[in-house]
Design a protein around this motif. Structure first.
Motif, PDB file in Angstrom:
ATOM      1  N   UNK A  44       0.717  -1.212  -0.039  1.00 26.97           N
ATOM      2  CA  UNK A  44      -0.016  -0.124   0.048  1.00 26.97           C
ATOM      3  C   UNK A  44       0.839   1.444   0.069  1.00 26.97           C
ATOM      4  N   UNK A  45       1.828   1.409   0.869  1.00 27.34           N
ATOM      5  CA  UNK A  45       2.689   2.461   1.030  1.00 27.34           C
ATOM      6  C   UNK A  45       3.694   2.616   0.137  1.00 27.34           C
ATOM      7  N   UNK A  46       4.923   1.781   0.472  1.00 27.49           N
ATOM      8  CA  UNK A  46       6.179   1.798  -0.217  1.00 27.49           C
ATOM      9  C   UNK A  46       6.047   1.597  -1.733  1.00 27.49           C
ATOM     10  N   UNK A  96       7.960   4.606  -3.745  1.00 24.11           N
ATOM     11  CA  UNK A  96       8.981   4.111  -4.394  1.00 24.11           C
ATOM     12  C   UNK A  96       8.753   4.349  -6.009  1.00 24.11           C
ATOM     13  N   UNK A  97       7.629   4.217  -6.489  1.00 22.03           N
ATOM     14  CA  UNK A  97       7.141   4.622  -7.873  1.00 22.03           C
ATOM     15  C   UNK A  97       7.321   6.018  -8.071  1.00 22.03           C
ATOM     16  N   UNK A  98       6.715   6.835  -7.076  1.00 22.81           N
ATOM     17  CA  UNK A  98       6.739   8.274  -7.271  1.00 22.81           C
ATOM     18  C   UNK A  98       8.237   8.766  -7.433  1.00 22.81           C
ATOM     19  N   UNK A  99       9.140   8.341  -6.438  1.00 22.98           N
ATOM     20  CA  UNK A  99      10.411   8.651  -6.420  1.00 22.98           C
ATOM     21  C   UNK A  99      11.126   8.350  -7.614  1.00 22.98           C
ATOM     22  N   UNK A 100      10.804   7.249  -8.370  1.00 24.53           N
ATOM     23  CA  UNK A 100      11.415   6.710  -9.377  1.00 24.53           C
ATOM     24  C   UNK A 100      10.783   7.655 -10.882  1.00 24.53           C
ATOM     25  N   UNK A 101       9.508   8.077 -10.448  1.00 22.46           N
ATOM     26  CA  UNK A 101       8.868   8.778 -11.522  1.00 22.46           C
ATOM     27  C   UNK A 101       9.309  10.321 -11.736  1.00 22.46           C
ATOM     28  N   UNK A 102       9.404  10.930 -10.433  1.00 20.01           N
ATOM     29  CA  UNK A 102       9.526  12.340 -10.255  1.00 20.01           C
ATOM     30  C   UNK A 102      10.666  13.151 -11.247  1.00 20.01           C
TER      31      UNK A 102
END
Length: 267
Positions: A110-112, A116-122
């Motif tokens: 739910x959280x990670x 993690x996806x947002x960090x990689x996509x930013x």
């Protein structure tokens, strides 16, 4: 609806079923270039075939897998403009019944996965002045019984949304969360099956949905397409001055004053 999403590349995690699959279809109809990610190949293949999405398999809570998946998407489409952090669905037990493995599963699922996806996509989203929609839940605002991991992580997703909206708004990146109530998805169907069994209704899923929504003002569950429409709006320029918000889409459940249910004229 003209949402200005034509030719925008949208990544949807957990895109193989439920809200994620509905969002893939809805956004593809808006002209978006849709990429779906998940861990169940057959489901991803079916959605991709039906709406023309690009799919890739990955555990988006794993930093390397997330980075590799996003690289494949960028290699396929050339850029990434929007993110729907939708993956989730773990943590259905009380604290004293949740062991370390189950707790970690709820954090990852739910959280990670969203973090993690947002960090990689930013990097791409900053370059494109993109937008993120995080799928939390009504459980991100309230607590149901026997869902400690799910409740805690869905609450945390709202904090993640606010933090990213605060940090990246000055660069043109908007971040918002959606808190759906009951939605007719495979995960919810399983819960309705369990409720129906406990109540002696056999396998009557519809009876379960009627029971859990009978006190809502709209007195029905949502269809996944209704949540997809809200996702599309928040991703679009129509929501250009909306960031850091938590939009509740629950048929009015959150406005019901529980101590007054006995006075309802419906019963």
């Amino acid at each position: 609806m003209d949402t200005d999403l034509k030719d925008k590349t949208v990544l949807i995690t957990g895109g193989g079923s439920g809200i994620g699959a509905a969002a893939a279809h809805y956004l593809a109809e808006q002209g978006a270039k849709v990429a779906i990610v998940g861990r169940r190949q057959k489901q991803l293949e079916a959605v991709a075939e039906s709406c023309g999405a690009f799919y890739t398999m990955a555990d988006m809570a794993d930093s390397q897998q997330a980075a590799d998946a996003i690289a494949r998407i960028i290699n396929h489409f050339g850029h990434l403009d929007r993110l729907v952090a939708n993956a989730g669905g773990h943590g259905f037990s009380r604290v004293d019944e949740t062991d370390d493995t189950a707790w970690q599963q709820s954090l990852n699922g739910n959280l990670n996965s969203a973090f993690v996806t947002a960090r990689a996509a930013l990097p791409q989203l900053l370059q494109q002045r993109g937008s993120i929609v995080v799928i939390s839940s009504l459980a991100g605002l309230f607590a149901g019984p026997d869902v400690a991991g799910y409740t805690v992580t869905k609450h945390a997703l709202i904090g993640l949304t606010k933090s990213m909206a605060r940090d990246y708004g000055e660069y043109g990146v908007r971040v918002n969360a959606i808190c759906p109530g009951w939605v007719c998805t495979p995960m919810a169907d399983e819960e309705m099956m369990q409720l129906a069994s406990r109540r002696g209704w056999g396998a009557d899923i519809a009876a379960g949905y009627r029971e859990v929504t009978k006190n809502l003002p709209l007195a029905r569950p949502a269809q996944p397409e209704e949540i997809a429409a809200v996702i599309s709006f928040l991703l679009s320029a129509q929501a250009s001055y909306i960031t850091g918000t938590t939009l509740v889409v629950d048929g009015g459940a959150h406005i019901v004053d529980l101590p007054t249910l006995s006075f309802s004229s419906r019963f």
